[in-house]
Design a protein around this motif. Structure first.
Motif, mmCIF file in Angstrom:
data_model
loop_
_atom_site.group_PDB
_atom_site.id
_atom_site.type_symbol
_atom_site.label_atom_id
_atom_site.label_comp_id
_atom_site.label_asym_id
_atom_site.label_seq_id
_atom_site.Cartn_x
_atom_site.Cartn_y
_atom_site.Cartn_z
ATOM 1 N N SER A 122 7.348 5.232 -12.372
ATOM 2 C CA SER A 122 7.949 5.388 -11.044
ATOM 3 C C SER A 122 6.877 5.698 -10.001
ATOM 4 N N LEU A 123 7.261 5.690 -8.742
ATOM 5 C CA LEU A 123 6.339 6.019 -7.654
ATOM 6 C C LEU A 123 5.776 7.423 -7.845
ATOM 7 N N SER A 124 6.627 8.390 -8.164
ATOM 8 C CA SER A 124 6.151 9.764 -8.327
ATOM 9 C C SER A 124 5.189 9.880 -9.509
ATOM 10 N N ARG B 7 -1.716 0.101 -9.044
ATOM 11 C CA ARG B 7 -3.174 0.019 -9.129
ATOM 12 C C ARG B 7 -3.797 1.049 -8.192
ATOM 13 N N LEU B 8 -4.976 1.515 -8.552
ATOM 14 C CA LEU B 8 -5.738 2.441 -7.720
ATOM 15 C C LEU B 8 -7.103 1.831 -7.458
ATOM 16 N N SER C 253 0.818 -1.207 0.000
ATOM 17 C CA SER C 253 0.000 0.000 0.000
ATOM 18 C C SER C 253 0.857 1.263 0.000
ATOM 19 N N ASP C 254 0.397 2.263 -0.763
ATOM 20 C CA ASP C 254 1.038 3.570 -0.756
ATOM 21 C C ASP C 254 0.127 4.619 -0.136
ATOM 22 N N GLY C 255 -1.134 4.315 0.006
ATOM 23 C CA GLY C 255 -2.086 5.245 0.594
ATOM 24 C C GLY C 255 -3.027 5.830 -0.446
ATOM 25 N N MET C 256 -4.137 6.384 0.027
ATOM 26 C CA MET C 256 -5.157 7.001 -0.824
ATOM 27 C C MET C 256 -5.660 6.037 -1.893
ATOM 28 N N GLY C 257 -5.683 4.743 -1.579
ATOM 29 C CA GLY C 257 -6.220 3.742 -2.486
ATOM 30 C C GLY C 257 -5.214 3.173 -3.476
#
Length: 76
Positions: free
Chosen positions: A51-53, A30-31, A12-16
């Motif tokens: 990338s993550l950003s 994925r979101l 998880s990275d947050g905010m879905g």
């Protein structure tokens, strides 16, 4: 670092948003969101090409679109 396991898993990275790691080693951004009470998943790209950003930028754009645009316009 996200390593392949016997079964796929999510980081998880947050905010879905999360990174889905497949047993083959593939990594997919994925979101997860809800529309009309149903859970939906939107693909944001393949890591490391996305990338993550870049995935976070796409997440923010998608969230803004979902709030301001009818869903059918996003799907097409």
């Amino acid at each position: 670092s996200a390593k392949a396991r016997e079964r796929q898993y999510k980081l998880s990275d947050g905010m879905g948003m999360y990174l889905l790691v497949h047993p083959s080693g593939g990594k997919y951004w994925r979101l997860k969101y809800r529309f009309k009470g149903k859970e939906k998943v939107l693909s944001l790209g393949v890591y490391p090409e996305a990338s993550l950003s870049k995935a976070r930028e796409k997440r923010d754009v998608a969230k803004r679109l979902c709030k301001s645009t009818p869903f059918r316009a996003i799907q097409n």
